[in-house]
Scaffold this motif. Sequence first.
Motif, PDB file in Angstrom:
ATOM      1  N   ALA A  78       0.845  -1.211   0.000  1.00 52.94           N
ATOM      2  CA  ALA A  78       0.000   0.000   0.000  1.00 52.94           C
ATOM      3  C   ALA A  78       0.877   1.258   0.000  1.00 52.94           C
ATOM      4  O   ALA A  78       0.555   2.260  -0.645  1.00 52.94           O
ATOM      5  N   ILE A  79       1.997   1.203   0.707  1.00 56.77           N
ATOM      6  CA  ILE A  79       2.919   2.350   0.742  1.00 56.77           C
ATOM      7  C   ILE A  79       3.538   2.569  -0.644  1.00 56.77           C
ATOM      8  O   ILE A  79       3.630   3.692  -1.138  1.00 56.77           O
ATOM      9  N   CYS A  80       3.922   1.452  -1.301  1.00 58.77           N
ATOM     10  CA  CYS A  80       4.476   1.564  -2.664  1.00 58.77           C
ATOM     11  C   CYS A  80       3.458   2.258  -3.574  1.00 58.77           C
ATOM     12  O   CYS A  80       3.805   3.148  -4.363  1.00 58.77           O
ATOM     13  N   GLN A  81       2.208   1.835  -3.456  1.00 60.38           N
ATOM     14  CA  GLN A  81       1.150   2.403  -4.289  1.00 60.38           C
ATOM     15  C   GLN A  81       0.967   3.891  -3.985  1.00 60.38           C
ATOM     16  O   GLN A  81       0.833   4.717  -4.885  1.00 60.38           O
ATOM     17  N   LYS A  82       1.004   4.251  -2.716  1.00 61.51           N
ATOM     18  CA  LYS A  82       0.877   5.653  -2.302  1.00 61.51           C
ATOM     19  C   LYS A  82       2.035   6.483  -2.875  1.00 61.51           C
ATOM     20  O   LYS A  82       1.833   7.573  -3.424  1.00 61.51           O
ATOM     21  N   LEU A  83       3.255   5.946  -2.771  1.00 62.60           N
ATOM     22  CA  LEU A  83       4.417   6.696  -3.258  1.00 62.60           C
ATOM     23  C   LEU A  83       4.351   6.860  -4.780  1.00 62.60           C
ATOM     24  O   LEU A  83       4.785   7.875  -5.326  1.00 62.60           O
ATOM     25  N   LYS A  84       3.772   5.869  -5.446  1.00 63.98           N
ATOM     26  CA  LYS A  84       3.615   5.936  -6.910  1.00 63.98           C
ATOM     27  C   LYS A  84       2.547   6.992  -7.263  1.00 63.98           C
ATOM     28  O   LYS A  84       2.802   7.891  -8.068  1.00 63.98           O
ATOM     29  N   ASN A  85       1.386   6.875  -6.623  1.00 62.57           N
ATOM     30  CA  ASN A  85       0.267   7.765  -6.964  1.00 62.57           C
ATOM     31  C   ASN A  85       0.548   9.217  -6.579  1.00 62.57           C
ATOM     32  O   ASN A  85       0.311  10.131  -7.359  1.00 62.57           O
ATOM     33  N   ASP A  86       1.021   9.435  -5.357  1.00 62.52           N
ATOM     34  CA  ASP A  86       1.164  10.808  -4.857  1.00 62.52           C
ATOM     35  C   ASP A  86       2.477  11.457  -5.274  1.00 62.52           C
ATOM     36  O   ASP A  86       2.545  12.668  -5.439  1.00 62.52           O
ATOM     37  N   ASN A  87       3.536  10.654  -5.367  1.00 63.56           N
ATOM     38  CA  ASN A  87       4.862  11.239  -5.534  1.00 63.56           C
ATOM     39  C   ASN A  87       5.582  10.814  -6.810  1.00 63.56           C
ATOM     40  O   ASN A  87       6.717  11.247  -7.043  1.00 63.56           O
ATOM     41  N   GLY A  88       4.934   9.959  -7.607  1.00 62.12           N
ATOM     42  CA  GLY A  88       5.554   9.497  -8.860  1.00 62.12           C
ATOM     43  C   GLY A  88       6.808   8.671  -8.602  1.00 62.12           C
ATOM     44  O   GLY A  88       7.741   8.686  -9.398  1.00 62.12           O
ATOM     45  N   LEU A  89       6.841   7.957  -7.477  1.00 62.84           N
ATOM     46  CA  LEU A  89       8.034   7.186  -7.114  1.00 62.84           C
ATOM     47  C   LEU A  89       7.771   5.692  -7.227  1.00 62.84           C
ATOM     48  O   LEU A  89       6.758   5.197  -6.742  1.00 62.84           O
ATOM     49  N   ASP A  90       8.713   4.978  -7.851  1.00 63.06           N
ATOM     50  CA  ASP A  90       8.582   3.516  -7.963  1.00 63.06           C
ATOM     51  C   ASP A  90       9.491   2.830  -6.969  1.00 63.06           C
ATOM     52  O   ASP A  90      10.716   2.962  -7.043  1.00 63.06           O
ATOM     53  N   TYR A  91       8.895   2.127  -6.023  1.00 68.25           N
ATOM     54  CA  TYR A  91       9.671   1.310  -5.086  1.00 68.25           C
ATOM     55  C   TYR A  91       9.047  -0.074  -5.032  1.00 68.25           C
ATOM     56  O   TYR A  91       7.849  -0.230  -5.284  1.00 68.25           O
ATOM     57  N   THR A  92       9.858  -1.067  -4.659  1.00 63.36           N
ATOM     58  CA  THR A  92       9.312  -2.403  -4.407  1.00 63.36           C
ATOM     59  C   THR A  92       9.143  -2.534  -2.882  1.00 63.36           C
ATOM     60  O   THR A  92       9.787  -1.795  -2.124  1.00 63.36           O
ATOM     61  N   PRO A  93       8.321  -3.501  -2.427  1.00 62.78           N
ATOM     62  CA  PRO A  93       8.144  -3.654  -0.968  1.00 62.78           C
ATOM     63  C   PRO A  93       9.460  -3.888  -0.218  1.00 62.78           C
ATOM     64  O   PRO A  93       9.580  -3.546   0.947  1.00 62.78           O
ATOM     65  N   GLU A  94      10.479  -4.433  -0.901  1.00 63.22           N
ATOM     66  CA  GLU A  94      11.781  -4.657  -0.237  1.00 63.22           C
ATOM     67  C   GLU A  94      12.497  -3.338   0.043  1.00 63.22           C
ATOM     68  O   GLU A  94      13.490  -3.292   0.762  1.00 63.22           O
ATOM     69  N   GLN A  95      12.002  -2.275  -0.582  1.00 65.62           N
ATOM     70  CA  GLN A  95      12.634  -0.964  -0.371  1.00 65.62           C
ATOM     71  C   GLN A  95      11.868  -0.117   0.642  1.00 65.62           C
ATOM     72  O   GLN A  95      12.085   1.087   0.751  1.00 65.62           O
ATOM     73  N   ILE A  96      10.955  -0.776   1.343  1.00 65.86           N
ATOM     74  CA  ILE A  96      10.114  -0.063   2.316  1.00 65.86           C
ATOM     75  C   ILE A  96      10.282  -0.701   3.688  1.00 65.86           C
ATOM     76  O   ILE A  96      10.278  -1.930   3.805  1.00 65.86           O
ATOM     77  N   ILE A  97      10.367   0.142   4.724  1.00 66.07           N
ATOM     78  CA  ILE A  97      10.301  -0.376   6.095  1.00 66.07           C
ATOM     79  C   ILE A  97       9.251   0.410   6.873  1.00 66.07           C
ATOM     80  O   ILE A  97       9.158   1.636   6.744  1.00 66.07           O
ATOM     81  N   VAL A  98       8.445  -0.335   7.616  1.00 61.64           N
ATOM     82  CA  VAL A  98       7.424   0.284   8.468  1.00 61.64           C
ATOM     83  C   VAL A  98       7.980   0.297   9.892  1.00 61.64           C
ATOM     84  O   VAL A  98       8.497  -0.717  10.359  1.00 61.64           O
ATOM     85  N   SER A  99       7.894   1.463  10.546  1.00 62.68           N
ATOM     86  CA  SER A  99       8.433   1.581  11.907  1.00 62.68           C
ATOM     87  C   SER A  99       7.384   2.189  12.827  1.00 62.68           C
ATOM     88  O   SER A  99       6.307   2.584  12.388  1.00 62.68           O
ATOM     89  N   SER A 100       7.735   2.278  14.123  1.00 57.13           N
ATOM     90  CA  SER A 100       6.784   2.823  15.103  1.00 57.13           C
ATOM     91  C   SER A 100       6.792   4.349  15.062  1.00 57.13           C
ATOM     92  O   SER A 100       7.281   5.011  15.979  1.00 57.13           O
ATOM     93  N   GLY A 101       6.269   4.896  13.988  1.00 59.36           N
ATOM     94  CA  GLY A 101       6.270   6.345  13.775  1.00 59.36           C
ATOM     95  C   GLY A 101       7.421   6.748  12.872  1.00 59.36           C
ATOM     96  O   GLY A 101       8.441   6.040  12.778  1.00 59.36           O
ATOM     97  N   ALA A 102       7.253   7.904  12.210  1.00 60.40           N
ATOM     98  CA  ALA A 102       8.329   8.427  11.368  1.00 60.40           C
ATOM     99  C   ALA A 102       9.551   8.718  12.233  1.00 60.40           C
ATOM    100  O   ALA A 102      10.695   8.628  11.784  1.00 60.40           O
ATOM    101  N   LYS A 103       9.305   9.046  13.489  1.00 56.54           N
ATOM    102  CA  LYS A 103      10.416   9.310  14.408  1.00 56.54           C
ATOM    103  C   LYS A 103      11.312   8.073  14.515  1.00 56.54           C
ATOM    104  O   LYS A 103      12.532   8.176  14.449  1.00 56.54           O
ATOM    105  N   HIS A 104      10.703   6.936  14.635  1.00 56.61           N
ATOM    106  CA  HIS A 104      11.463   5.690  14.741  1.00 56.61           C
ATOM    107  C   HIS A 104      12.179   5.371  13.424  1.00 56.61           C
ATOM    108  O   HIS A 104      13.319   4.892  13.418  1.00 56.61           O
TER     109      HIS A 104
END
Length: 400
Positions: A78-104
Amino acid sequence: MQRIQLSEKAKNISPSLTLSITASANELKQKGVDIVAFTAGEPDYNTPEHIQEAGIKAIKSGITRYTPAAGTLELREAICQKLKNDNGLDYTPEQIIVSSGAKHSLYNVFQVLLNPGDEVIIPVPYWTSYPEFVTLAGGKPVFLETKKEKNFKFSISELEELTTPRTKAIILNSPGNPTGTVFDLEDLKELAAYAVKHGIIVVSDEIYEKLIYDGLKHTSIASLNPEIKELTIVVNGVSKAYAMTGWRIGYAAGRQDIIKAMSNFQSHATSSCCAISQYASCIALTGSQEPVEKMRAEFAKRRDYMAERVNSLPYLSCLKPKGAFYMWVSIEELIGKEIKGRKIDSSTTFADILIKDAHVAVIPGIAFGADDYIRLSYATSIEQIEKGMDRIEKLLATVE
Ligand code: PMP
Ligand code: GLU
């Protein structure tokens, strides 16, 4: 027991002033003191209904276990899709990490990037945690002063002057906390060219992406060209856009080896982040975006009102912020003056007088590296803003 001492790292760390002052203001409120709080760095709205429901559904349907350290595949997709739609960025799920807040996410970035003595350029004023992320990772924050006259932006020549062979990264925060500054396309192109020329990482904190005004559009620096994309770590999250600060979900996107290192690091620090929150964040990113726009439009009105009030007062002034939900107010003209026999010698003193004598809580600018400013959050109702500004006006009438 005397010989058990805290580590040097622990001794040198101070609490986040934004969080501690917000907590003290809330405590006073709970005790029945009628405090107007301009402290909070969080939307005053509740998480939208459909996202709340998703959280409840996750609990009821057993989405209550550990997830992969880097986050569920569903959320990373879902984050990959968001980055594609909103920011024109192509990433694969291996290039994404979910953490406990942007601070983390930001904390992790510096832990895996920095060796002792590596330098990170931080424009001033900065969000209060940036220098701590760098020092906690053994790095050295290098401060780049910016001025109101230049809309709190910096020039590439100023940046070049601070660049050394040890410069590893620069932090970019647009829209910015505490100034609300938004970097336009030209600024970003110049910064990208600088970073590519020197091979410097850009840590791009885009948490306020959706809270942007005056018809401006957010651009992620990573979207400018493949070279800068390779050097950028995009950090974002659901806290501000979806009024989800307490759910603690943020994410980072970037080069796979950096993200993998962050995931390894995180796997030992927190295992994964909250499964329920991950499920709800997925719905936040893929569901209706209407509540985001409603909230943004409301913040825009509050911003207009608060900026007008601040600039109509003696001694105080501010630029109208282009994004986020903070007013960065100069108190330069107050420094050296007195209120009720107390000399105003710093932003901390003025903030203390404001809370004690006017019952208005603000964050002293020193938390962001500038002692001649205070930060007011307008993530509160127009009624509260009016009441708070009336109180400040009354207090300022007593300045000697
Ligand atoms: N970056 C900036 C500039 C912020 O103001 C905040 C607010 N806390 C964050 C990152 C982190 O937000 P969170 O950890 O809630 O995602
Ligand atoms: N980012 C918000 C602020 O600046 C929340 C507090 C924090 O996490 O520092 O006030």
